[in-house]
Design a protein around this motif. Structure first.
Motif, PDB file in Angstrom:
ATOM      1  N   ASP A 617      48.730  23.343 -42.886  1.00 23.80           N
ATOM      2  CA  ASP A 617      48.926  22.816 -41.539  1.00 23.80           C
ATOM      3  C   ASP A 617      49.045  23.994 -40.573  1.00 23.80           C
ATOM      4  O   ASP A 617      49.939  24.828 -40.726  1.00 23.80           O
ATOM      5  N   GLY A 619      49.966  24.027 -37.557  1.00 25.36           N
ATOM      6  CA  GLY A 619      51.018  23.848 -36.552  1.00 25.36           C
ATOM      7  C   GLY A 619      52.124  24.890 -36.620  1.00 25.36           C
ATOM      8  O   GLY A 619      52.399  25.572 -35.629  1.00 25.36           O
ATOM      9  N   PRO A 620      52.773  25.051 -37.801  1.00 28.08           N
ATOM     10  CA  PRO A 620      53.856  26.033 -37.890  1.00 28.08           C
ATOM     11  C   PRO A 620      53.411  27.447 -37.551  1.00 28.08           C
ATOM     12  O   PRO A 620      54.191  28.215 -36.957  1.00 28.08           O
ATOM     13  N   ALA A 623      53.421  27.608 -33.898  1.00 28.05           N
ATOM     14  CA  ALA A 623      54.788  27.569 -33.389  1.00 28.05           C
ATOM     15  C   ALA A 623      55.445  28.935 -33.523  1.00 28.05           C
ATOM     16  O   ALA A 623      56.123  29.405 -32.611  1.00 28.05           O
ATOM     17  N   LEU A 624      55.223  29.583 -34.679  1.00 23.03           N
ATOM     18  CA  LEU A 624      55.887  30.874 -34.887  1.00 23.03           C
ATOM     19  C   LEU A 624      55.254  31.968 -34.054  1.00 23.03           C
ATOM     20  O   LEU A 624      55.951  32.864 -33.570  1.00 23.03           O
ATOM     21  N   THR A 627      56.825  32.013 -30.785  1.00 28.02           N
ATOM     22  CA  THR A 627      58.178  32.553 -30.650  1.00 28.02           C
ATOM     23  C   THR A 627      58.181  34.067 -30.519  1.00 28.02           C
ATOM     24  O   THR A 627      59.230  34.664 -30.342  1.00 28.02           O
ATOM     25  N   PHE A 637      57.096  33.196 -42.917  1.00 27.58           N
ATOM     26  CA  PHE A 637      57.860  31.993 -42.575  1.00 27.58           C
ATOM     27  C   PHE A 637      57.018  30.733 -42.404  1.00 27.58           C
ATOM     28  O   PHE A 637      57.515  29.636 -42.629  1.00 27.58           O
ATOM     29  N   PRO A 641      55.898  29.270 -47.252  1.00 26.47           N
ATOM     30  CA  PRO A 641      56.539  28.036 -47.712  1.00 26.47           C
ATOM     31  C   PRO A 641      55.540  26.902 -47.948  1.00 26.47           C
ATOM     32  O   PRO A 641      55.739  26.075 -48.819  1.00 26.47           O
TER      33      PRO A 641
ATOM     34  N   PHE B  85      56.201  21.195 -29.425  1.00 20.66           N
ATOM     35  CA  PHE B  85      54.880  20.618 -29.678  1.00 20.66           C
ATOM     36  C   PHE B  85      54.954  19.119 -29.934  1.00 20.66           C
ATOM     37  O   PHE B  85      55.994  18.596 -30.346  1.00 20.66           O
ATOM     38  N   ASN B  89      55.545  20.784 -35.287  1.00 16.83           N
ATOM     39  CA  ASN B  89      55.153  22.048 -35.915  1.00 16.83           C
ATOM     40  C   ASN B  89      56.293  22.739 -36.658  1.00 16.83           C
ATOM     41  O   ASN B  89      56.454  23.954 -36.582  1.00 16.83           O
ATOM     42  N   LEU B  90      57.065  21.958 -37.374  1.00 17.71           N
ATOM     43  CA  LEU B  90      58.095  22.553 -38.234  1.00 17.71           C
ATOM     44  C   LEU B  90      57.468  22.859 -39.588  1.00 17.71           C
ATOM     45  O   LEU B  90      56.479  22.251 -39.974  1.00 17.71           O
ATOM     46  N   VAL B  91      58.070  23.824 -40.302  1.00 21.79           N
ATOM     47  CA  VAL B  91      57.643  24.064 -41.675  1.00 21.79           C
ATOM     48  C   VAL B  91      58.359  23.021 -42.528  1.00 21.79           C
ATOM     49  O   VAL B  91      59.567  23.088 -42.726  1.00 21.79           O
ATOM     50  N   LYS B  92      57.612  22.047 -43.011  1.00 25.59           N
ATOM     51  CA  LYS B  92      58.223  20.851 -43.580  1.00 25.59           C
ATOM     52  C   LYS B  92      59.049  21.141 -44.829  1.00 25.59           C
ATOM     53  O   LYS B  92      60.047  20.492 -45.089  1.00 25.59           O
ATOM     54  N   ARG B  93      58.627  22.107 -45.601  1.00 26.64           N
ATOM     55  CA  ARG B  93      59.312  22.352 -46.876  1.00 26.64           C
ATOM     56  C   ARG B  93      60.533  23.257 -46.718  1.00 26.64           C
ATOM     57  O   ARG B  93      61.304  23.417 -47.648  1.00 26.64           O
ATOM     58  N   SER B  94      60.664  23.879 -45.523  1.00 34.72           N
ATOM     59  CA  SER B  94      61.814  24.772 -45.339  1.00 34.72           C
ATOM     60  C   SER B  94      62.992  23.977 -44.799  1.00 34.72           C
ATOM     61  O   SER B  94      62.832  22.867 -44.284  1.00 34.72           O
ATOM     62  N   SER B 102      63.774  30.716 -37.516  1.00 37.23           N
ATOM     63  CA  SER B 102      62.472  31.359 -37.328  1.00 37.23           C
ATOM     64  C   SER B 102      62.164  31.519 -35.840  1.00 37.23           C
ATOM     65  O   SER B 102      61.300  32.314 -35.466  1.00 37.23           O
ATOM     66  N   GLY B 103      62.884  30.809 -34.969  1.00 37.32           N
ATOM     67  CA  GLY B 103      62.732  31.041 -33.539  1.00 37.32           C
ATOM     68  C   GLY B 103      63.248  32.417 -33.128  1.00 37.32           C
ATOM     69  O   GLY B 103      62.968  32.899 -32.028  1.00 37.32           O
ATOM     70  N   ASN B 116      63.727  37.516 -45.838  1.00 42.54           N
ATOM     71  CA  ASN B 116      64.351  36.278 -45.393  1.00 42.54           C
ATOM     72  C   ASN B 116      65.802  36.484 -44.964  1.00 42.54           C
ATOM     73  O   ASN B 116      66.681  35.717 -45.309  1.00 42.54           O
ATOM     74  N   ARG B 158      64.789  25.479 -32.152  1.00 42.25           N
ATOM     75  CA  ARG B 158      64.041  26.698 -32.489  1.00 42.25           C
ATOM     76  C   ARG B 158      63.653  27.448 -31.216  1.00 42.25           C
ATOM     77  O   ARG B 158      63.778  28.664 -31.138  1.00 42.25           O
TER      78      ARG B 158
END
Lengths: 715, 255
Positions: A617, A619-620, A623-624, A627, A637, A641, B85, B89-94, B102-103, B116, B158
């Motif tokens: 995806d 999207g992330p 998004a990152l 930032t 990040f 994942p 968004f 747009n989040l990292v779904k698995r995190s 992460s912001g 990390n 974020r």
């Protein structure tokens, strides 16, 4: 097909005629280029394949003869087919009016065609002047291919007629029949070429049954068995020169096992040059004290101490009577008398009583070897997967289009980076030379040196690459308006010169098939090298000048394409072939197998990994980036994942494949169970080979089960 | 202060997404952007932080032209520009916490983030941001366990981690139901009013624009076809509406 013609109402004779002469010509005339060309190529293919297969089947050196047979057959079948089709056509038009009857007349004529061909093919072959045994060989092939070809030829002629008579807007007739004939022909040819022979599969089974049984159920050889052997001896002299009496015969001993002879001196059985056997002295062997009813074996030990079981001179497997005694007659067997032998030649007769084999519970040596091989194989697969992951992981990011496509640099910065990279690699080389000296030679501590080299290579080259890029960026600002172009032109010229020099050098060495005098050779090399350097320098100069220094170069896609190409090449070569290469490189053993498997794993996993990166995806990532995270942070990040589950899944899948591959990599010398298996097969030790095959099957099935279970948890 | 001057964006396939767009956004404004899908709203927002490279024009952010920045300065500038968004747009698995943290990456050295690792202060800040968004208890949940509204709150948290001066919101409520839409936009409004963060928010529905934005621009086929205050939007006639949304558009009653 006969009905097809009977229902035909319009035919263009010109088109039919043209196609009858050259297949597809009529269709082409009717502007059906594709159809015509397909038919022409189809006929050409069918014809050449038929000729080839007839020649192949007959294994007859005379190509002209097989072609003659083929040509005659085609003509014969074709003529017959035309005749019968016309007959059917006329029948349907004037005599048989009922639709069902028309259909059946079609089938009837078809059947008649095959019967007539069967009857006619004999005379046709005689016409060609072949001998009787050739006849049967050619028969099936000729009938099938020539018949099909003739049918196709006729069909396409009619097809051309039909197309020629088509009015504008009418639908084209279908190619169904042609496709059917082509498929049938290709099937029959394929059947012959692959030498499928079901008869053989059945008729040869009985001969190989014993071997197959040993191969399929080898478990007896997995365990060690114990056996007691009781051996008693009696000496005998042969040949028996005049005056010799031979050794003493043993006397019967109560309560002990004994054998004796009626005569301890006699002549050997001999064989003349024609193979005629003259039996030697017949002796009577008798003895007692054995286990009643037990089988014993008579062995012979010659004067130099080699025991053998005499053949063709009498019974050597004797069953004891109820008192444990026996008596049997034997001719003294034939054997080579050693020319240098002096004095009395004393042989020994041995009688061996073997006890039943006792199961000890211990594994046999073969089983132990096979188990060791299996362990080696599993570890081989494990190691190859482990190193494969380590190398494939970073590569997969380079081979992921969605990550690389956005990496764009100006030409000036890229040039700076490349020059920096070259300087970095050069510096690494210089530093490593010093470090190796410090260690006192590469072979003193190869692993630490290698580790340092890898670290330095990545560290220094990365540092210099980014430094070079930054420096060029800064300098071009400093130089003002066209500063980036000036820098790029200088840089690209330099970048062109170095590989140009090397290419020229390599080229001059490569083309020097004709031996040159030493001084001339050096001169040629230099000319080529300098020429190459100048040529590539000019190319680089021109390129940079044309593009301008601020031109954006898609560096990411260059890296992507290069990585993908290399991985594709490595992956398209099977691990077995890599195994052969590795065996040449470092010699047979598990290490060679490891190298072969690792190479292939890197390429295969790299592809799987990079494809799973490409399908994440986006999207992330977006998004990152928003930032203010840099590329590395975005990957750690947003990308990692997301790709972890498919990565784990692909890795386990690959481990599975690697264990399976490592069982066969031994066949080419790559160690593990395959290495042992191929030796047992070559030694005809089928029960041991069966043992190895069983172990492979068990291991692979078990790992398959385990890996699919682990995979389920992650996917 | 954000000044957009003659911004044009042409995609490599020749699609013209923005034509000669010029407008200004004063500090502390809540700017609504309206327009149909494909009118260039998303492209406009992504050009501002250069997720998409504009073809021509200037984007002047507090005196700096963003289009001229080099990579290093661009990353530093992006920290000041938060973004949320439509699809979160989040990292779904995190975990939610990792997503919020992460912001902060723009402020974190590369080497730290490789393993990390975030500073204690940052983790504290992340918990505070979640608290502010009303979901402090979700910190250790996986992001895909949250509902849509909660996920968007994580998205805002974020963005907050960046300590942004402006937030670009790309249809933040388009995939949420009306109640949640008001709640999310309410949060943005609160940030706008309490923290003085400028908000640029693209929206589909006129009533949301009327309710939340202080100023509105309308985009159609990549051109600015409407500029006005909240009150101007209320006065939009059907004809004016058609000018913005095209001939085929109809008002959705109430929405």
């Amino acid at each position: 097909m006969n009905n097809k013609i009977s229902n035909e109402n319009r035919q263009s004779p010109l088109h039919t005629f043209l196609s009858l002469i050259l297949p597809g010509l009529g269709q082409m005339l009717a502007k059906q280029w594709q159809r015509g060309l397909t038919i022409l190529i189809g006929v050409g293919l069918m014809g050449s394949l038929s000729i080839w297969t007839i020649g192949q089947r007959a294994r007859y050196p005379n190509f002209a003869l097989s072609f003659k047979i083929f040509a005659i057959s085609v003509l014969e079948m074709g003529a017959l087919l035309i005749f019968l089709m016309s007959l059917n056509y006329l029948l349907n038009k004037y005599i048989i009016k009922d639709k069902t009857a028309q259909a059946f007349s079609g089938y009837g004529v078809g059947l008649l065609y095959f019967i007539l061909i069967f009857l006619l093919s004999g005379p046709v072959l005689e016409l060609a002047g072949t001998v009787a045994e050739l006849k049967t060989v050619y028969l099936t092939t000729t009938i099938f291919s020539a018949g099909a070809l003739a049918a196709f030829w006729i069909w396409q002629a009619f097809d051309a007629g039909k197309i020629g008579a088509l009015k504008a807007g009418e639908a084209m007739p279908s190619l169904g029949f042609a496709v059917l004939v082509l498929c049938l022909l290709i099937f029959s040819l394929g059947y012959q070429i692959t030498e499928i022979d079901l008869n053989k599969a059945i008729s040869e089974y009985t001969d190989t049954q014993i071997i197959l049984t040993r191969l399929t159920w080898p478990w007896r050889s997995a365990f060690a068995f114990e056996q007691d052997v009781l051996e008693v001896a009696q000496k005998i002299q042969a040949p028996c020169p005049a005056g010799s009496v031979g050794p003493d015969a043993n006397l019967p001993m109560d309560g002990e096992t004994w054998i004796s002879l009626d005569n301890t001196c006699g002549e050997l059985t001999t064989r003349d040059l024609q193979g005629k056997v003259t039996f030697g002295t017949e002796i009577t062997i008798f003895g007692g004290g054995f286990t009643p009813g037990q089988k014993v074996e008579i062995w012979w030990r010659n004067p130099i101490g080699n025991p053998f079981k005499p053949r063709g001179v009498g019974e050597t497997d004797i069953i004891m009577d109820e008192r444990g005694e026996f008596e049997t007659k034997l001719y003294i067997p034939e054997m080579t008398v050693i020319a240098t032998a002096v004095g009395d030649q004393i042989h020994t007769i041995l009688v061996r009583e073997k006890s039943e084999e006792r199961f000890t519970g211990a594994l046999s040596d073969e089983m132990k070897l096979a188990l060791k091989g299996m362990l080696e194989t599993i570890m081989l697969g494990l190691m190859a997967t482990f190193f494969g992951i380590i190398l494939a992981f970073p590569l997969s990011f380079l081979a992921a289009r969605n990550l690389m496509a956005s990496i764009v640099q100006t030409l000036a910065k890229m040039v700076g980076g490349v020059i920096g990279l070259v300087v970095g690699v050069g510096l690494t080389g210089v530093t490593m030379t010093q470090i190796i000296k410090l260690f006192g030679g590469l072979d003193k501590a190869p692993i630490p040196i290698l580790m340092i080299a890898i670290l330095l290579l990545f560290g220094i080259s990365w540092l210099f690459m980014s430094l070079g890029g930054r420096l060029f960026e800064y300098l071009s600002k400093l130089l003002g308006k066209n500063g980036d172009t000036i820098l790029s032109v200088i840089g690209m010229t330099l970048i062109g010169v170095a590989p140009g020099y090397l290419l020229g050098l390599g080229f001059s060495r490569g083309i020097r098939g004709i031996p040159l005098k030493a001084e001339l050779a050096a001169e040629t090399e230099m000319t080529f090298a300098i020429g190459g350097a100048i040529l590539f320098g000019i190319l680089g100069f021109y390129y940079a000048l044309r593009q301008g220094g601020s031109r954006n170069i898609n560096v990411g896609m260059i890296a992507y394409t290069t990585t993908r190409t290399i991985m594709n090449i490595i992956r398209s070569i099977e691990p077995l072939i890599w195994g052969l290469v590795a065996v040449i490189w470092i010699g047979p053993g598990p290490f060679a197998g490891f190298i072969a498997l690792t190479l292939h794993t890197v390429a295969a996993l790299g592809k799987l990994y990079s494809e799973s990166i490409e399908s994440i995806d986006p999207g992330p990532i977006e998004a990152l980036q928003a930032t203010g995270a840099n590329r590395l942070q975005t990957i750690v990040f947003a990308v990692v994942p997301q790709i972890l589950p498919p990565f784990i899944s692909f890795t386990i899948y690959r481990w599975d494949i690697n264990v399976r591959m490592s069982t066969v990599i031994g066949l080419v010398g790559g160690g593990g169970i395959g290495f042992i298996l191929i030796q047992w097969i070559r030694l005809f030790q089928y029960d041991n080979a069966g043992l190895a095959v069983w172990l492979i099957a068990i291991t692979v099935a078990t790992l398959d089960y385990i890996s699919s279970n682990i995979r389920k948890r992650f996917v | 202060m954000l000044i957009i001057e003659n911004l044009t964006m042409i995609y490599p396939d020749g699609t013209v997404a923005l034509r000669d767009v010029s407008f200004e956004v004063a500090d502390g404004e809540f700017l609504g952007i309206i327009g149909l899908s494909g009118s260039g709203k998303s492209t406009l927002l992504r050009c501002i932080n250069r997720l998409i490279e504009p073809t021509e024009g200037k984007i002047i952010w507090n005196g700096k032209d963003i289009t001229k920045l080099n990579q290093q300065d661009l990353l530093a500038t992006r920290r000041e520009i938060g973004m949320i968004f439509q699809h979160f747009n989040l990292v779904k698995r995190s975990s939610v916490l990792t997503n919020v943290l992460s912001g902060r990456l723009g402020y974190t050295p590369s080497s730290w983030s490789l393993i990390n690792r975030f500073s204690r202060a940052d983790i504290e800040r992340a918990h505070k941001a979640l608290e502010r968004m009303g979901i402090p208890e979700k910190a250790s949940n996986r992001a895909d366990e949250l509902s849509g509204g909660q996920q968007q709150r994580v998205g805002i948290a974020r963005a907050l981690m960046q300590e942004p001066k402006i937030i670009l919101a790309d249809e933040p409520v388009a995939s949420l139901d009306p109640v949640l839409a008001h709640s999310i936009l309410g949060s943005l409004e609160k940030l706008n009013q309490e923290d003085g963060i400028t908000v640029m928010c693209s929206l589909h529905f006129l009533d949301l624009v009327q309710r939340y934005s202080t100023r509105v621009i309308g985009l159609r086929d990549g051109r600015v076809v409407f500029q006005g205050t909240k009150d101007d939007v209320k006065k939009i006639t059907d004809e004016r509406f058609k000018e913005i949304y095209g001939e085929d558009a109809k008002r959705l009653g109430g929405e």
